[in-house]
Design a protein around this motif. Structure first.
Motif, PDB file in Angstrom:
ATOM      1  N   LYS A  87       1.022  -1.148   0.033  1.00 60.74           N
ATOM      2  CA  LYS A  87      -0.082  -0.089   0.003  1.00 60.74           C
ATOM      3  C   LYS A  87       0.841   1.299  -0.076  1.00 60.74           C
ATOM      4  O   LYS A  87       2.209   1.149   0.372  1.00 60.74           O
ATOM      5  N   SER A 117      -2.547   8.400  -2.276  1.00 61.73           N
ATOM      6  CA  SER A 117      -3.906   8.868  -2.761  1.00 61.73           C
ATOM      7  C   SER A 117      -4.422   9.932  -1.568  1.00 61.73           C
ATOM      8  O   SER A 117      -4.745  11.001  -1.963  1.00 61.73           O
ATOM      9  N   ARG A 137     -14.293   0.995   1.775  1.00 58.85           N
ATOM     10  CA  ARG A 137     -13.021   1.521   1.613  1.00 58.85           C
ATOM     11  C   ARG A 137     -12.274   1.922   2.949  1.00 58.85           C
ATOM     12  O   ARG A 137     -12.984   2.795   3.502  1.00 58.85           O
ATOM     13  N   ASP A 151     -21.141   1.957  -3.771  1.00 53.17           N
ATOM     14  CA  ASP A 151     -21.605   0.934  -4.765  1.00 53.17           C
ATOM     15  C   ASP A 151     -20.593  -0.173  -5.083  1.00 53.17           C
ATOM     16  O   ASP A 151     -19.176   0.140  -5.334  1.00 53.17           O
ATOM     17  N   HIS A 184     -18.937  -2.500  -8.118  1.00 55.07           N
ATOM     18  CA  HIS A 184     -19.003  -2.631  -9.553  1.00 55.07           C
ATOM     19  C   HIS A 184     -18.249  -4.127  -9.842  1.00 55.07           C
ATOM     20  O   HIS A 184     -16.827  -3.788  -9.805  1.00 55.07           O
ATOM     21  N   GLU A 198      -4.815  -0.217 -13.912  1.00 54.56           N
ATOM     22  CA  GLU A 198      -4.623  -1.657 -14.207  1.00 54.56           C
ATOM     23  C   GLU A 198      -5.114  -1.900 -15.641  1.00 54.56           C
ATOM     24  O   GLU A 198      -4.490  -2.767 -16.273  1.00 54.56           O
ATOM     25  N   LYS A 251      -7.735   6.123  -9.442  1.00 51.04           N
ATOM     26  CA  LYS A 251      -9.018   6.392  -8.765  1.00 51.04           C
ATOM     27  C   LYS A 251     -10.042   6.602  -9.853  1.00 51.04           C
ATOM     28  O   LYS A 251     -11.327   7.406  -9.575  1.00 51.04           O
ATOM     29  N   ASN A 293     -14.073   7.358  -8.757  1.00 52.96           N
ATOM     30  CA  ASN A 293     -14.159   6.672  -7.748  1.00 52.96           C
ATOM     31  C   ASN A 293     -13.471   7.563  -6.592  1.00 52.96           C
ATOM     32  O   ASN A 293     -12.730   8.376  -6.740  1.00 52.96           O
TER      33      ASN A 293
HETATM   34  N1  ATP Z   1     -16.371   0.231  -6.382  1.00 48.82           N
HETATM   35  C1  ATP Z   1     -15.799  -0.652  -6.577  1.00 48.82           C
HETATM   36  N2  ATP Z   1     -16.254  -1.682  -7.092  1.00 48.82           N
HETATM   37  C2  ATP Z   1     -15.604  -2.753  -7.516  1.00 48.82           C
HETATM   38  N3  ATP Z   1     -14.278  -2.878  -7.351  1.00 48.82           N
HETATM   39  C3  ATP Z   1     -13.733  -1.716  -6.861  1.00 48.82           C
HETATM   40  C4  ATP Z   1     -14.271  -0.519  -6.570  1.00 48.82           C
HETATM   41  N4  ATP Z   1     -13.417   0.276  -6.104  1.00 48.82           N
HETATM   42  C5  ATP Z   1     -12.186  -0.198  -6.286  1.00 48.82           C
HETATM   43  N5  ATP Z   1     -12.427  -1.549  -6.769  1.00 48.82           N
HETATM   44  C6  ATP Z   1     -11.199  -2.327  -7.122  1.00 48.82           C
HETATM   45  O1  ATP Z   1     -10.331  -2.463  -5.880  1.00 48.82           O
HETATM   46  C7  ATP Z   1      -8.995  -2.454  -6.476  1.00 48.82           C
HETATM   47  C8  ATP Z   1      -8.250  -1.681  -5.704  1.00 48.82           C
HETATM   48  O2  ATP Z   1      -8.577  -0.303  -5.649  1.00 48.82           O
HETATM   49  P1  ATP Z   1      -7.825   0.784  -5.341  1.00 48.82           P
HETATM   50  O3  ATP Z   1      -8.595   2.101  -5.465  1.00 48.82           O
HETATM   51  O4  ATP Z   1      -7.393   0.795  -4.087  1.00 48.82           O
HETATM   52  O5  ATP Z   1      -6.733   0.820  -6.421  1.00 48.82           O
HETATM   53  P2  ATP Z   1      -5.293   0.840  -6.063  1.00 48.82           P
HETATM   54  O6  ATP Z   1      -4.394   0.802  -7.448  1.00 48.82           O
HETATM   55  O7  ATP Z   1      -4.926  -0.270  -5.168  1.00 48.82           O
HETATM   56  O8  ATP Z   1      -4.906   2.296  -5.670  1.00 48.82           O
HETATM   57  P3  ATP Z   1      -3.993   2.744  -4.351  1.00 48.82           P
HETATM   58  O9  ATP Z   1      -2.538   2.601  -4.933  1.00 48.82           O
HETATM   59  O10 ATP Z   1      -4.360   4.278  -4.228  1.00 48.82           O
HETATM   60  O11 ATP Z   1      -4.265   1.927  -3.279  1.00 48.82           O
HETATM   61  C9  ATP Z   1      -9.032  -2.331  -7.847  1.00 48.82           C
HETATM   62  O12 ATP Z   1      -8.826  -3.578  -8.671  1.00 48.82           O
HETATM   63  C10 ATP Z   1     -10.099  -1.667  -8.256  1.00 48.82           C
HETATM   64  O13 ATP Z   1     -10.769  -2.002  -9.514  1.00 48.82           O
END
Ligand code: ATP
Length: 657
Positions: free
Chosen positions: A282, A286, A308, A357, A359, A367, A418, A430
């Motif tokens: 982590k 952000s 989250r 929500d 998704h 990604e 995000k 997001n």
């Molecule tokens: N509302 C959501 N519904 C479904 N999947 C989500 C949702 N929000 C985030 N995800 C998924 O969770 C995973 C982690 O999201 P996150 O926003 O933490 O990205 P991250 O790349 O880990 O960012 P950071 O480096 O800031 O932690 C991603 O694969 C994202 O697609």
């Protein structure tokens, strides 16, 4: 309307010698019939079987029993299919033992004018050739038609008026049909010399009109391929395979659980937590805090949400957490909706949790588009995003910002991690509102934050257009974009990056949106096309759900071993009376065999039959008992009525111990 006759013999057999249905011996003992039905058939009150009244009336002998031998056999004038043999005689025709798969019932008089039935062979089809068929000009039609016209359009029959909305005709319609039947009309009998019948037919057109063919799979567009009927496959009846697989994968992801996880069993009213983060490394980039993302099921409504967690965060001012209220009010299709926010110690620290929500199977833009950049092991080069997709992204993000800014808020965090991709070319902003709680800013800086939002969109688009998440916004980068994409796209990128109160293109989100209005309409049109395609898919599944319900009902009724005394004093309930048709109908639909005795596995036949049953069509089919001793000619409408009656009986049956 159904009739029953024994198979194979021109003499016929008496009911007493036939094993089914139960109660036919009573009929033979001449218990009076009731419920004279359409087209001169009657329904016997004891056994529920249908008999041809007209055929009985024409004979001198008064009782059913005396007439059975003559009336209920394959030679019966009402039920002898008029398949002409080479001599023009149909006398020798008998119903085949495989009558279940016989061609639909064709009235004898059809010979006069209709096209030949499928069973007509080449040798006798000459008799049906068009040259020999005089053009049909119904007598009385002229008068009837003129009569209708003279009464004005209000007198014209509404083809939908008689339809009762439940798949069959209303009672009044049945009465009209019965009245028409009293005049011995066969709607298919095109005997021009029978002026009375012809006139009656055309005076009662609605009595014979089929219900709206809604029960057949309506080919609602759009249709990309121009497939012919024989090129269609089983998949054409149902949702498209790729869509089905995608939905199923998403459903599976939504239902995923981790049986042996170290995560807390419950967080407030949520349970069954599943981490969504793709790595356990982590960063605090952000939010200034480590954050974790989980899928969780709500104990309140059973739905799946995203939690989250902002690790080690302490709320120092209640006002900060109250700012989430304003975000909860915003509903925009290009944003992940925020639903709730609370603090918890369930993780062993003081964490702040945002509920949003879920998704399923979504990916962050990082990604989706920069995976090779972040993951050097993935050697596959990332392709450039097409310009049309980039415009699509830009319009969606702009639409989200328009609502956010319109509500006096700022997104503050628009980065490749995000923004999530929830479907092809479908993105959502997001993590909105989190910074307002963890890094509250002064209200006076709102305008500046909103301009920064526009610039952040510019940087994100720049990263996507250059395929580099760290792309720096400068003249050289814009020049690279100008070489790959259109000049218009390049200039819009420049305006985004240069958003300021004096920039005429991007001084605020509304001004910017009006400057890309042409692209907004393009994206809108694409969205409408997609909606059409999805609606078209939905139409295919519309029929499936109705048929499932119908099959469930049939399953409840067929072969019911207990309840042997319901509705009948003896015998098995599901094997007697009208239920017996249902058993035979099940065989007709599912257990047919071909001429070589092989099972017929024909999805089209199953769907067509069940749809006609559901619609209560007036079409007749031939049902044959398994021992091939009994043959019934019955309409889908009657079978439908039997299903309803039997199901009502079942559901009203008192509980048994
Ligand atoms: N509302 C959501 N519904 C479904 N999947 C989500 C949702 N929000 C985030 N995800 C998924 O969770 C995973 C982690 O999201 P996150 O926003 O933490 O990205 P991250 O790349 O880990 O960012 P950071 O480096 O800031 O932690 C991603 O694969 C994202 O697609």
């Amino acid at each position: 309307m159904a009739t029953t006759y024994t198979q194979g013999s021109s003499e016929g057999r008496s009911w007493a010698s036939s094993p089914r249905p139960k109660g036919r011996a009573d009929h033979a003992r001449n218990i009076p019939c009731r419920n004279i039905q359409i087209y001169g058939y009657c329904k016997h009150e004891k056994d529920g079987c249908m008999y041809n009244h007209d055929a009985m009336k024409t004979a001198a002998a008064p009782s059913h029993a005396e007439n059975l031998k003559k009336r209920f056999n394959v030679e019966s004038p009402s039920f002898t299919p008029s398949l002409p043999d080479g001599n023009g005689s149909s006398k020798t025709n008998t119903i085949s033992p495989k009558a279940a798969s016989a061609a639909p019932f064709t009235p004898k008089t059809a010979k006069a004018g209709l096209a030949p039935p499928a069973a007509v062979t080449r040798s006798n089809s000459a008799e049906w050739s068009n040259s020999e068929i005089p053009e049909f000009v119904p007598q009385g039609y002229q008068q009837a038609h003129q009569h209708q016209l003279s009464e004005g359009s209000s007198s014209l029959q509404d083809p939908f008026a008689s339809y009762d909305g439940t798949g069959g005709y209303s009672e009044s319609d049945a009465a009209a049909a019965a009245a028409a039947a009293a005049a011995s009309i066969n709607p298919y009998a095109q005997d021009a010399t029978n002026s009375a019948a012809a006139a009656a037919f055309f005076q009662q057109p609605s009595a014979f009109s089929q219900p709206l063919q809604y029960h057949l799979y309506a080919p609602v567009g759009p249709h990309r391929e121009n497939l012919l009927a024989y090129q269609r496959s089983a998949h054409d009846f149902f949702i498209a395979e790729n869509l089905r697989q995608e939905f199923q994968r998403k459903a599976e992801a939504s239902l995923q659980v981790l049986p042996n996880s170290n995560l807390p069993a419950n967080i407030e009213y949520f349970h069954s937590l599943v981490p969504l983060d793709t790595s356990n490394q982590k960063n605090t980039n952000s939010f200034g805090y480590n954050s974790w993302v989980y899928k969780a099921t709500s104990g309140k409504d059973g739905n799946v949400y995203v939690l989250r967690r902002i690790e080690n965060f302490r709320v120092t001012n209640d006002k900060d957490i109250g700012s989430v209220k304003a975000w909860k009010r915003i509903a925009n299709a290009s944003m992940v909706t925020i639903l709730d926010c609370f603090t918890t110690r369930a993780f062993g620290d003081s964490s702040l949790v945002f509920v949003t929500d879920y998704h399923p199977l979504s990916k962050t833009i990082a990604e989706q588009h920069f995976s090779s950049f972040y993951n050097p092991r993935q050697r596959a080069p990332q392709l450039l995003v097409p310009e049309q997709s980039l415009w699509g992204y830009l319009v969606q993000l702009t639409s989200a910002l328009k609502v956010i800014h319109g509500n006096g808020l700022a997104a503050r965090l628009i980065s490749p991690t995000k923004v999530i991709v929830t479907n092809k070319n479908r993105i959502r902003l997001n993590c909105c509102g989190i910074l307002d709680v963890v890094q509250p800013a002064q209200a006076s800086t709102l305008a500046a934050q909103q301009l920064e939002d526009i610039r952040q969109i510019g940087r994100l688009m720049l990263a996507l257009a250059t395929n580099n998440p760290n792309a720096v916004s400068n003249a050289k980068t814009l020049e690279v974009i100008g070489r790959t994409y259109s000049e218009r796209f390049r200039s819009i990128m420049a305006a985004l990056m240069d958003a300021s109160p004096v920039n005429p293109v991007s001084k605020d989100i509304n001004t910017f949106m009006s400057n890309i209005a042409d692209q907004v309409f393009n994206v809108f049109d694409t969205a409408l096309h997609y909606e059409d395609a999805i609606t078209s898919e939905l139409y295919r599944e519309l029929e499936s759900s109705r048929l499932v319900r119908l099959m469930v009902k049939l399953g409840f009724i067929n072969e019911r071993p207990e309840f042997s005394d319901i509705g009948q004093s003896t015998g098995q309930w599901s094997e007697t009376g009208e239920r017996y048709y249902l058993k035979l109908f099940r065989d007709y639909v599912f257990h047919q065999v071909n001429a070589e005795g092989r099972p017929v596995v024909d999805l089209g036949h199953v769907l067509t039959s069940l749809n006609k049953l559901d619609a209560g069509s007036d079409e007749k089919i031939v049902l044959t008992s398994r021992d091939e001793q009994n043959v019934f000619v019955v309409t889908y409408k009657e079978i439908k009525r039997s299903v309803e009656t039997a199901f009502q009986e079942l559901s009203k049956t008192p509980r048994r111990l």
